[in-house]
Design an enzyme around this catalytic site. Structure first.
Site, PDB file in Angstrom:
ATOM      1  N   GLN A   1       7.288   3.914   3.897  1.00  0.00           N
ATOM      2  CA  GLN A   1       5.868   3.531   3.920  1.00  0.00           C
ATOM      3  C   GLN A   1       5.633   2.277   4.757  1.00  0.00           C
ATOM      4  O   GLN A   1       4.592   2.125   5.395  1.00  0.00           O
ATOM      5  CB  GLN A   1       5.380   3.308   2.472  1.00  0.00           C
ATOM      6  CG  GLN A   1       3.868   3.357   2.310  1.00  0.00           C
ATOM      7  CD  GLN A   1       3.322   4.780   2.207  1.00  0.00           C
ATOM      8  OE1 GLN A   1       3.894   5.617   1.522  1.00  0.00           O
ATOM      9  NE2 GLN A   1       2.226   5.057   2.892  1.00  0.00           N
TER      10      GLN A   1
ATOM     11  N   LYS B   1       0.854  -1.188   0.000  1.00  0.00           N
ATOM     12  CA  LYS B   1       0.000   0.000   0.000  1.00  0.00           C
ATOM     13  C   LYS B   1       0.877   1.221   0.000  1.00  0.00           C
ATOM     14  O   LYS B   1       1.811   1.330   0.809  1.00  0.00           O
ATOM     15  CB  LYS B   1      -0.889  -0.010   1.262  1.00  0.00           C
ATOM     16  CG  LYS B   1      -1.814   1.180   1.360  1.00  0.00           C
ATOM     17  CD  LYS B   1      -3.065   0.978   0.534  1.00  0.00           C
ATOM     18  CE  LYS B   1      -3.828   2.249   0.222  1.00  0.00           C
ATOM     19  NZ  LYS B   1      -3.378   2.904  -1.049  1.00  0.00           N
TER      20      LYS B   1
ATOM     21  N   SER C   1      -6.831   5.926   3.541  1.00  0.00           N
ATOM     22  CA  SER C   1      -6.842   5.032   2.376  1.00  0.00           C
ATOM     23  C   SER C   1      -7.255   3.622   2.797  1.00  0.00           C
ATOM     24  O   SER C   1      -8.034   2.954   2.123  1.00  0.00           O
ATOM     25  CB  SER C   1      -5.455   4.963   1.733  1.00  0.00           C
ATOM     26  OG  SER C   1      -5.265   6.034   0.842  1.00  0.00           O
TER      27      SER C   1
ATOM     28  N   ASN D   1      -1.942  19.122  -1.928  1.00  0.00           N
ATOM     29  CA  ASN D   1      -2.965  18.424  -1.148  1.00  0.00           C
ATOM     30  C   ASN D   1      -2.692  18.467   0.360  1.00  0.00           C
ATOM     31  O   ASN D   1      -3.564  18.829   1.149  1.00  0.00           O
ATOM     32  CB  ASN D   1      -3.075  16.970  -1.653  1.00  0.00           C
ATOM     33  CG  ASN D   1      -3.994  16.153  -0.781  1.00  0.00           C
ATOM     34  OD1 ASN D   1      -3.549  15.427   0.096  1.00  0.00           O
ATOM     35  ND2 ASN D   1      -5.282  16.289  -0.981  1.00  0.00           N
TER      36      ASN D   1
ATOM     37  N   LYS E   1       5.365   1.704  -3.085  1.00  0.00           N
ATOM     38  CA  LYS E   1       5.313   3.055  -3.661  1.00  0.00           C
ATOM     39  C   LYS E   1       5.580   2.939  -5.154  1.00  0.00           C
ATOM     40  O   LYS E   1       6.234   1.996  -5.596  1.00  0.00           O
ATOM     41  CB  LYS E   1       6.383   3.944  -3.027  1.00  0.00           C
ATOM     42  CG  LYS E   1       6.128   5.414  -3.204  1.00  0.00           C
ATOM     43  CD  LYS E   1       5.227   5.941  -2.113  1.00  0.00           C
ATOM     44  CE  LYS E   1       4.783   7.356  -2.329  1.00  0.00           C
ATOM     45  NZ  LYS E   1       4.109   7.892  -1.130  1.00  0.00           N
TER      46      LYS E   1
ATOM     47  N   THR F   1      -4.462  13.677   5.074  1.00  0.00           N
ATOM     48  CA  THR F   1      -3.045  13.824   5.443  1.00  0.00           C
ATOM     49  C   THR F   1      -2.826  15.143   6.184  1.00  0.00           C
ATOM     50  O   THR F   1      -2.197  15.177   7.253  1.00  0.00           O
ATOM     51  CB  THR F   1      -2.137  13.742   4.202  1.00  0.00           C
ATOM     52  OG1 THR F   1      -2.540  12.624   3.409  1.00  0.00           O
ATOM     53  CG2 THR F   1      -0.689  13.591   4.598  1.00  0.00           C
TER      54      THR F   1
ATOM     55  N   LYS G   1       5.423   3.493   8.382  1.00  0.00           N
ATOM     56  CA  LYS G   1       4.256   4.359   8.524  1.00  0.00           C
ATOM     57  C   LYS G   1       2.984   3.509   8.562  1.00  0.00           C
ATOM     58  O   LYS G   1       2.138   3.669   9.432  1.00  0.00           O
ATOM     59  CB  LYS G   1       4.208   5.317   7.320  1.00  0.00           C
ATOM     60  CG  LYS G   1       3.077   6.313   7.351  1.00  0.00           C
ATOM     61  CD  LYS G   1       2.854   6.990   6.008  1.00  0.00           C
ATOM     62  CE  LYS G   1       4.099   7.636   5.462  1.00  0.00           C
ATOM     63  NZ  LYS G   1       3.813   8.536   4.314  1.00  0.00           N
TER      64      LYS G   1
ATOM     65  N   GLY H   1      -2.567   8.332  -4.345  1.00  0.00           N
ATOM     66  CA  GLY H   1      -1.895   9.533  -4.831  1.00  0.00           C
ATOM     67  C   GLY H   1      -0.648   9.882  -4.037  1.00  0.00           C
ATOM     68  O   GLY H   1      -0.366   9.309  -2.989  1.00  0.00           O
ATOM     69  N   ASP H   2       0.098  10.816  -4.570  1.00  0.00           N
ATOM     70  CA  ASP H   2       1.243  11.446  -3.904  1.00  0.00           C
ATOM     71  C   ASP H   2       1.493  12.714  -4.726  1.00  0.00           C
ATOM     72  O   ASP H   2       0.573  13.196  -5.410  1.00  0.00           O
ATOM     73  CB  ASP H   2       2.465  10.499  -3.870  1.00  0.00           C
ATOM     74  CG  ASP H   2       3.558  10.977  -2.910  1.00  0.00           C
ATOM     75  OD1 ASP H   2       3.434  10.750  -1.707  1.00  0.00           O
ATOM     76  OD2 ASP H   2       4.537  11.600  -3.382  1.00  0.00           O
TER      77      ASP H   2
HETATM   78  P1  NDP Z   1       0.961  17.824  -4.372  1.00  0.00           P
HETATM   79  O1  NDP Z   1       1.438  17.476  -5.713  1.00  0.00           O
HETATM   80  O2  NDP Z   1      -0.486  18.029  -4.148  1.00  0.00           O
HETATM   81  O3  NDP Z   1       1.692  19.134  -3.849  1.00  0.00           O
HETATM   82  C1  NDP Z   1       3.070  19.183  -3.743  1.00  0.00           C
HETATM   83  C2  NDP Z   1       3.470  20.574  -3.285  1.00  0.00           C
HETATM   84  O4  NDP Z   1       4.854  20.593  -2.997  1.00  0.00           O
HETATM   85  C3  NDP Z   1       3.245  21.626  -4.357  1.00  0.00           C
HETATM   86  O5  NDP Z   1       2.999  22.862  -3.765  1.00  0.00           O
HETATM   87  C4  NDP Z   1       4.586  21.599  -5.080  1.00  0.00           C
HETATM   88  O6  NDP Z   1       4.860  22.786  -5.796  1.00  0.00           O
HETATM   89  C5  NDP Z   1       5.546  21.420  -3.941  1.00  0.00           C
HETATM   90  N1  NDP Z   1       6.738  20.735  -4.433  1.00  0.00           N
HETATM   91  C6  NDP Z   1       6.785  19.537  -5.071  1.00  0.00           C
HETATM   92  N2  NDP Z   1       8.047  19.237  -5.429  1.00  0.00           N
HETATM   93  C7  NDP Z   1       8.791  20.265  -5.007  1.00  0.00           C
HETATM   94  C8  NDP Z   1      10.171  20.551  -5.085  1.00  0.00           C
HETATM   95  N3  NDP Z   1      11.030  19.689  -5.667  1.00  0.00           N
HETATM   96  N4  NDP Z   1      10.605  21.707  -4.518  1.00  0.00           N
HETATM   97  C9  NDP Z   1       9.745  22.585  -3.927  1.00  0.00           C
HETATM   98  N5  NDP Z   1       8.410  22.369  -3.843  1.00  0.00           N
HETATM   99  C10 NDP Z   1       7.958  21.233  -4.368  1.00  0.00           C
HETATM  100  O7  NDP Z   1       1.528  16.689  -3.401  1.00  0.00           O
HETATM  101  P2  NDP Z   1       1.087  16.312  -1.926  1.00  0.00           P
HETATM  102  O8  NDP Z   1       0.609  17.505  -1.197  1.00  0.00           O
HETATM  103  O9  NDP Z   1       0.236  15.114  -2.012  1.00  0.00           O
HETATM  104  O10 NDP Z   1       2.487  15.818  -1.311  1.00  0.00           O
HETATM  105  C11 NDP Z   1       3.346  16.677  -0.575  1.00  0.00           C
HETATM  106  C12 NDP Z   1       4.257  15.835   0.299  1.00  0.00           C
HETATM  107  O11 NDP Z   1       3.459  15.074   1.219  1.00  0.00           O
HETATM  108  C13 NDP Z   1       5.119  14.801  -0.424  1.00  0.00           C
HETATM  109  O12 NDP Z   1       6.336  14.665   0.259  1.00  0.00           O
HETATM  110  C14 NDP Z   1       4.297  13.520  -0.284  1.00  0.00           C
HETATM  111  O13 NDP Z   1       5.115  12.382  -0.407  1.00  0.00           O
HETATM  112  C15 NDP Z   1       3.770  13.685   1.115  1.00  0.00           C
HETATM  113  N6  NDP Z   1       2.597  12.912   1.483  1.00  0.00           N
HETATM  114  C16 NDP Z   1       1.457  12.942   0.741  1.00  0.00           C
HETATM  115  C17 NDP Z   1       0.342  12.232   1.129  1.00  0.00           C
HETATM  116  C18 NDP Z   1      -0.936  12.296   0.389  1.00  0.00           C
HETATM  117  O14 NDP Z   1      -1.911  11.682   0.857  1.00  0.00           O
HETATM  118  N7  NDP Z   1      -1.057  13.009  -0.699  1.00  0.00           N
HETATM  119  C19 NDP Z   1       0.375  11.373   2.316  1.00  0.00           C
HETATM  120  C20 NDP Z   1       1.600  11.453   3.084  1.00  0.00           C
HETATM  121  C21 NDP Z   1       2.665  12.191   2.648  1.00  0.00           C
HETATM  122  P3  NDP Z   1       4.691  22.807  -7.401  1.00  0.00           P
HETATM  123  O15 NDP Z   1       3.213  22.832  -7.623  1.00  0.00           O
HETATM  124  O16 NDP Z   1       5.398  24.022  -7.831  1.00  0.00           O
HETATM  125  O17 NDP Z   1       5.337  21.553  -7.914  1.00  0.00           O
HETATM  126  O1  2IT Z   2       3.104   8.965   1.492  1.00  0.00           O
HETATM  127  C1  2IT Z   2       1.938   8.528   1.687  1.00  0.00           C
HETATM  128  O2  2IT Z   2       1.634   7.985   2.743  1.00  0.00           O
HETATM  129  C2  2IT Z   2       0.950   8.699   0.621  1.00  0.00           C
HETATM  130  N1  2IT Z   2       1.267   9.294  -0.401  1.00  0.00           N
HETATM  131  C3  2IT Z   2      -0.417   8.113   0.760  1.00  0.00           C
HETATM  132  C4  2IT Z   2      -0.422   6.648   0.412  1.00  0.00           C
HETATM  133  C5  2IT Z   2      -1.779   6.006   0.342  1.00  0.00           C
HETATM  134  O3  2IT Z   2      -1.805   4.815  -0.012  1.00  0.00           O
HETATM  135  O4  2IT Z   2      -2.809   6.634   0.632  1.00  0.00           O
END
Ligand code: NDP
Ligand code: 2IT
Length: 448
Positions: free
Chosen positions: A114, A93, A380, A243, A129, A212, A117, A168-169
């Site tokens: 992961q 997952k 999830s 997100n 992943k 998240t 976590k 997603g991520d």
């Molecule tokens: P999104 O794509 O929705 O948003 C990512 C954000 O981070 C955007 O604002 C993006 O800016 C910025 N970003 C991405 N790459 C870079 C970079 N190299 N340098 C600077 N800014 C950057 O992703 P999420 O919000 O889903 O994910 C954000 C973080 O949270 C990640 O580390 C992800 O692994 C983690 N995460 C996500 C989960 C989820 O459920 N979605 C769960 C747990 C962890 P820009 O638009 O300019 O690229």
């Molecule tokens: O980093 C993370 O935990 C996620 N991007 C969410 C993974 C999931 O299966 O919901």
């Protein structure tokens, strides 16, 4: 324990020899190994069973070609990945990341974290992943759809509702999950439970989008409460505006804090009056624009290019929610200089090893991503439960379960650190608590 230290060091040097170029993966493993030595006194069988070498080796890595056609009719090729890291606790997952920086090292570091976590959530899910170096920015919906269809045409043979359930991520949200789901269904017939983070009409869970960010703030709130503190009247900086960041901002404001800045990969906005969540949501979630546009409707805000953690402005709580290694030693020192008392990670591995050392030296509260951002994958798993039961729970029901799960993770991490005599060290608490469950589960299944 001399034997344990030697075992840990040998395991790490073997890995460095095998994967010398996988810097992010090596970093994630190092952080983990650095904190688990206390485990081996209570569990010498983990050494006999060579659990470390087994746990850092993915069960399977799938890499594939993703050809697709852009709107000009040109054939493009990207690289697709799925790392099925560990299934001791349940089906693989974890999310899919679409970002040009994606490579095997990044997917392996994410898959590795992961495992622990998912173990911390207490739900029956293993770790995995995946993703691609595809860049969804500036692409039309039709291009994103064609890419997703090609990606899933290969990925579908490797996943399933009881086998591996992507979500997603970075770069993968409801739109992408919808296209991926459509292609999976077209090839396999209807399978609601094969992906999570689905749009609601496709069997998604209420509160998954928010999970998240909300979960991060619930965890941080517990951590603050334990010290007799709260979000009330605190100034907060959240990096990113995707997100995770978006719903963290919303929840901080609900709990009485003020988020004064957020960012994207081009720069950051500073709005001392408090970031307007609805504007950021409209800009980033609906219009897919740059955060710099915020200032056109909020003239009191200032847009700057550069790293958000360079901000020189008093604040108390830092929530890195963008990407790996966004905080280094100097940026961490700057946080402390501005008065930060707590750092909690919404992103995966946003603080590098030297930054973590700065937090430690300063004695501030620090919650690593694998504990603090587990709310997303936890919901999830709740989505999987709802799909299996052919039910959908109300927003309040899911949010309540999320709150309970984050509280349970907080308590387990805190108490584990205490039990292993590293009180207050949430990195060790999270790694040890997540690891012990997986290790025992692996041993019970024999050498597989
Ligand atoms: P999104 O794509 O929705 O948003 C990512 C954000 O981070 C955007 O604002 C993006 O800016 C910025 N970003 C991405 N790459 C870079 C970079 N190299 N340098 C600077 N800014 C950057 O992703 P999420 O919000 O889903 O994910 C954000 C973080 O949270 C990640 O580390 C992800 O692994 C983690 N995460 C996500 C989960 C989820 O459920 N979605 C769960 C747990 C962890 P820009 O638009 O300019 O690229
Ligand atoms: O980093 C993370 O935990 C996620 N991007 C969410 C993974 C999931 O299966 O919901």
């Amino acid at each position: 324990m001399e034997e344990a230290r030697k075992y840990i060091e040998e395991t790490y040097s073997k890995l460095v020899k095998k994967d010398p170029d996988q810097t992010e993966f090596l970093q994630a493993v190092k952080e983990f190994l650095n904190s688990i030595e206390p485990v081996f006194t209570a569990h010498p069988e983990f050494i006999e069973q060579n659990i470390l070498e087994r746990i850092i080796e993915p069960e399977r890595i799938i890499q594939f070609r993703v050809p697709w056609t852009d709107d000009q009719g040109r054939v493009q090729v990207n690289r697709g990945f799925r790392v099925q890291f560990n299934s001791a606790n349940g089906p693989y997952k974890g999310g899919l990341r679409f970002h040009p920086s994606v490579n095997q090292s990044i997917i392996k570091f994410l898959g590795f974290e992961q495992i622990f976590k998912n173990s911390l959530t207490g739900l029956p899910i293993g770790g995995g992943k995946g993703g691609s170096d595809f860049d969804p920015k500036e692409k039309s919906d039709a291009e994103v759809m064609r890419f997703c269809q090609s990606f899933m045409t290969e990925l579908q043979r490797h996943i399933g509702p009881d086998l591996d359930i992507p979500a997603g991520d970075i770069g993968v949200g409801g739109r992408e999950i919808g296209y991926l789901y459509g292609q999976y269904k077209r090839i396999n017939g209807s399978q609601a439970g094969v992906l999570t983070g689905k749009p609601l009409m496709l069997g998604g869970s209420l509160a998954r989008t928010e999970a998240t960010g909300y979960g991060l703030v619930y965890f941080t709130d517990k951590m603050l409460q334990n010290e007799g503190k709260s979000f009330e009247n605190k100034k907060v900086i959240v990096s990113g505006s995707g997100n995770v960041a978006l719903y963290a901002i919303q929840k901080v404001h609900e709990l009485g804090g003020t988020v004064i800045a957020c960012s994207d990969s081009n720069g950051y906005i500073l709005d001392p009056a408090g970031i307007d969540y609805t504007t950021v949501k409209q800009l980033k979630e609906v219009e897919r624009k740059r955060i710099s546009e915020y200032v056109t409707t909020h003239p009191t805000a200032i847009y700057s290019e550069g790293n958000i953690w360079d901000i020189e402005e008093a604040y108390q709580i830092a929530l890195p929610c963008a990407t790996q290694n966004e905080v280094n030693k100097d940026l961490a020192k700057n946080m402390i200089a501005q008065g930060v008392i707590a750092v909690a990670e919404g992103a995966n591995m946003p603080s590098d090893l030297e930054a973590i050392e700065v937090y430690r030296q300063a004695g501030i509260l620090y919650a690593p991503g694998k504990a603090a951002n587990a709310g997303g994958v936890a919901v999830s798993a709740l989505e999987m439960s709802q799909n299996s039961q052919r039910l959908s729970w109300s927003f309040e029901e899911v949010d309540e379960k999320l709150t309970d799960i984050m509280e349970a993770i907080y308590t387990e991490v805190r108490d584990t650190a205490k039990l292993y005599q590293v009180e207050g060290d949430f990195v060790a608490g999270a790694n040890i608590a997540g690891f012990v469950k997986v290790a025992l589960s692996m041993i019970s299944q024999g050498i597989v």
